[in-house]
Design an enzyme around this catalytic site. Sequence first.
Site, PDB file in Angstrom:
ATOM      1  N   HIS A  55       0.832  -1.221   0.000  1.00  0.00           N
ATOM      2  CA  HIS A  55       0.000   0.000   0.000  1.00  0.00           C
ATOM      3  C   HIS A  55       0.857   1.257   0.000  1.00  0.00           C
ATOM      4  CE1 HIS A  55      -3.032  -3.000   1.345  1.00  0.00           C
ATOM      5  NE2 HIS A  55      -3.802  -2.263   0.587  1.00  0.00           N
ATOM      6  N   PHE A  57       3.021   4.409  -2.611  1.00  0.00           N
ATOM      7  CA  PHE A  57       2.700   5.380  -3.670  1.00  0.00           C
ATOM      8  C   PHE A  57       2.502   4.690  -5.030  1.00  0.00           C
ATOM      9  CE2 PHE A  57       4.579   7.919  -7.157  1.00  0.00           C
ATOM     10  CZ  PHE A  57       3.547   8.840  -7.295  1.00  0.00           C
ATOM     11  N   ARG A  58       3.285   3.629  -5.266  1.00  0.00           N
ATOM     12  CA  ARG A  58       3.176   2.965  -6.573  1.00  0.00           C
ATOM     13  C   ARG A  58       1.818   2.274  -6.736  1.00  0.00           C
ATOM     14  NH1 ARG A  58       7.724   2.371  -9.869  1.00  0.00           N
ATOM     15  NH2 ARG A  58       9.037   4.098  -9.242  1.00  0.00           N
ATOM     16  N   HIS A  59       1.283   1.776  -5.611  1.00  0.00           N
ATOM     17  CA  HIS A  59      -0.066   1.190  -5.683  1.00  0.00           C
ATOM     18  C   HIS A  59      -1.064   2.303  -6.024  1.00  0.00           C
ATOM     19  CE1 HIS A  59      -3.846  -0.702  -4.691  1.00  0.00           C
ATOM     20  NE2 HIS A  59      -4.037   0.130  -3.685  1.00  0.00           N
ATOM     21  N   HIS A  95      -6.574   7.464  -2.064  1.00  0.00           N
ATOM     22  CA  HIS A  95      -7.392   6.442  -1.395  1.00  0.00           C
ATOM     23  C   HIS A  95      -6.664   5.587  -0.349  1.00  0.00           C
ATOM     24  CE1 HIS A  95      -5.608   3.347  -3.873  1.00  0.00           C
ATOM     25  NE2 HIS A  95      -6.220   2.449  -3.133  1.00  0.00           N
ATOM     26  N   ASP A  96      -5.329   5.562  -0.351  1.00  0.00           N
ATOM     27  CA  ASP A  96      -4.607   4.774   0.664  1.00  0.00           C
ATOM     28  C   ASP A  96      -3.561   5.626   1.389  1.00  0.00           C
ATOM     29  OD1 ASP A  96      -5.728   2.223   0.814  1.00  0.00           O
ATOM     30  OD2 ASP A  96      -4.655   1.484  -0.937  1.00  0.00           O
ATOM     31  N   ASP A 205      -8.992  -0.298  -7.715  1.00  0.00           N
ATOM     32  CA  ASP A 205      -8.213  -0.648  -6.520  1.00  0.00           C
ATOM     33  C   ASP A 205      -7.736  -2.101  -6.539  1.00  0.00           C
ATOM     34  OD1 ASP A 205      -7.050  -0.320  -4.034  1.00  0.00           O
ATOM     35  OD2 ASP A 205      -8.913  -0.634  -2.908  1.00  0.00           O
ATOM     36  N   GLN A 256      -5.228 -16.585  -4.836  1.00  0.00           N
ATOM     37  CA  GLN A 256      -5.774 -15.946  -6.043  1.00  0.00           C
ATOM     38  C   GLN A 256      -7.062 -16.609  -6.515  1.00  0.00           C
ATOM     39  OE1 GLN A 256      -4.339 -13.463  -5.221  1.00  0.00           O
ATOM     40  NE2 GLN A 256      -4.018 -12.586  -7.231  1.00  0.00           N
TER      41      GLN A 256
HETATM   42  N1  LIG Z   1      -5.578 -12.237  -2.533  1.00  0.00           N
HETATM   43  C1  LIG Z   1      -5.599 -11.048  -3.137  1.00  0.00           C
HETATM   44  N2  LIG Z   1      -6.122  -9.989  -2.525  1.00  0.00           N
HETATM   45  C2  LIG Z   1      -6.118  -8.810  -3.183  1.00  0.00           C
HETATM   46  C3  LIG Z   1      -5.580  -8.655  -4.479  1.00  0.00           C
HETATM   47  N3  LIG Z   1      -5.720  -7.370  -4.843  1.00  0.00           N
HETATM   48  C4  LIG Z   1      -6.321  -6.749  -3.810  1.00  0.00           C
HETATM   49  N4  LIG Z   1      -6.559  -7.608  -2.808  1.00  0.00           N
HETATM   50  C5  LIG Z   1      -7.239  -7.348  -1.536  1.00  0.00           C
HETATM   51  O1  LIG Z   1      -8.250  -6.413  -1.796  1.00  0.00           O
HETATM   52  C6  LIG Z   1      -8.121  -5.405  -0.852  1.00  0.00           C
HETATM   53  C7  LIG Z   1      -8.587  -4.060  -1.299  1.00  0.00           C
HETATM   54  O2  LIG Z   1      -8.497  -3.234  -0.162  1.00  0.00           O
HETATM   55  P1  LIG Z   1      -7.126  -3.146   0.646  1.00  0.00           P
HETATM   56  O3  LIG Z   1      -6.229  -2.258  -0.117  1.00  0.00           O
HETATM   57  O4  LIG Z   1      -7.431  -2.885   2.056  1.00  0.00           O
HETATM   58  O5  LIG Z   1      -6.470  -4.618   0.617  1.00  0.00           O
HETATM   59  C8  LIG Z   1      -6.612  -5.335  -0.554  1.00  0.00           C
HETATM   60  C9  LIG Z   1      -6.296  -6.795  -0.482  1.00  0.00           C
HETATM   61  O6  LIG Z   1      -6.647  -7.316   0.765  1.00  0.00           O
HETATM   62  C10 LIG Z   1      -5.038  -9.801  -5.115  1.00  0.00           C
HETATM   63  O7  LIG Z   1      -4.560  -9.788  -6.251  1.00  0.00           O
HETATM   64  N5  LIG Z   1      -5.072 -10.961  -4.394  1.00  0.00           N
HETATM   65 ZN   LIG Z   2      -5.768   0.466  -2.486  1.00  0.00          ZN
END
Ligand SMILES: Nc1nc2c(ncn2[C@@H]2O[C@@H]3COP(=O)(O)O[C@H]3[C@H]2O)c(=O)[nH]1
Ligand SMILES: [Zn+2]
Length: 361
Positions: A55, A57-59, A95-96, A205, A256
């Site tokens: 979580h 900056f790149r995200h 958002h994060d 997201d 996944q």
């Molecule tokens: N297992 C899994 N969880 C994901 C993936 N992408 C997003 N998430 C989940 O989705 C959530 C979205 O909100 P958050 O950023 O809190 O945390 C993220 C992760 O818990 C992914 O590719 N795999």
């Molecule tokens: Zn996010």
Amino acid sequence: MPTFDARPWEDEELLLLLQQMYLDHDFCSKFAIDIQTLRNFLYEAYKNYNDVPFHNFRHCFCVAQMLYAISWCVDLPSKIGHLEVLILLTSCICHDLDHPGYNNIYQINAKTELAIRYNDISPLENHHCSVAFRILENEDCNIFKSFSSEEFKVVREGMIRSILATDMARHNEILTNFKEILPNFNYDDKGHVNLLCMVLIKVSDISNEARPMEVAEPWLDKLLQEFFKQSDAEKLEGLPVTPFMDRDKITKPSSQCSFIGFVLLPLFEALGELFEELQDLIVQPVREALDYYRRLNEANKEERMHRKSIVELEQHSATHSPDSGKGGAQSKNMRKSLSFQTRSRHIFSVFKHLYPREDMS
Ligand SMILES: Nc1nc2c(ncn2[C@@H]2O[C@@H]3COP(=O)(O)O[C@H]3[C@H]2O)c(=O)[nH]1
Ligand SMILES: [Zn+2]
């Protein structure tokens, strides 16, 4: 495009690309956003992301970039208006903000400062949003400074609604409501557009798996790194261990399969119903990722079964054969050759699953 790979780009370059997203949409002239204020805002947002595995900056960049790709693909401004797209893009960037790398479940169970402050109600998302408006409080960073108080109120409501919608605890509620309005979706209905915006930020997201494998997989590694760090902390602190983060319970493919199958794909398919153009762009790639991880998961399961049967076979031979003399040597050789056969069969079956070609079946 969702195929964009941010890895080779420096942070400074990503900041310029974010700026370019505003310029491409003509937001600076449409909403009288001064370019220096936009730069200050983006840089301040950048500084308020933490150096955590996922979580970061790149995200935030990837989420904004996915929204940008979707908005061009479906011509979002013509459907929901430029202001809504500006609100969404800015929400993606914020958002994060200041994410600590431990999710809401941890915040609540560990009774952290954030959980106490927000009474266990979306503590992180409330915090991200609050940090965003702290940044905007500074005139030098306030990209909405030319807005009237009525207009700013609309922006504030929209950003709060969008950022709070990223709390996954609300996933089913939002998806169910969206699916309910889908058959009669009406762009003139403010409630419908609000719900669509919530779905759009949510899709962006969690969209890593819509990207090519070489882009998506490193993100998954980072996510699992953050998950495992949290579950390790939960174990150490005697807190309930979040099952989908437990390194003893999940694997990459198992994680996944559940996430894409039960969470991601249903959401993407719902949005794909409204925007047919998204089928090829993001829905189909997600289906392919799910197929890939299902095959990998099956292969993993078979490997575990074969390993178990080898151990059982070896235990059985050890208890039923004399361990000395010619008989013992023969039995050892037999065990070796059996396990070799079993392993070969297993290796073949793994490849068959991963690369299912007719001539291998
Ligand atoms: N297992 C899994 N969880 C994901 C993936 N992408 C997003 N998430 C989940 O989705 C959530 C979205 O909100 P958050 O950023 O809190 O945390 C993220 C992760 O818990 C992914 O590719 N795999
Ligand atoms: Zn996010």
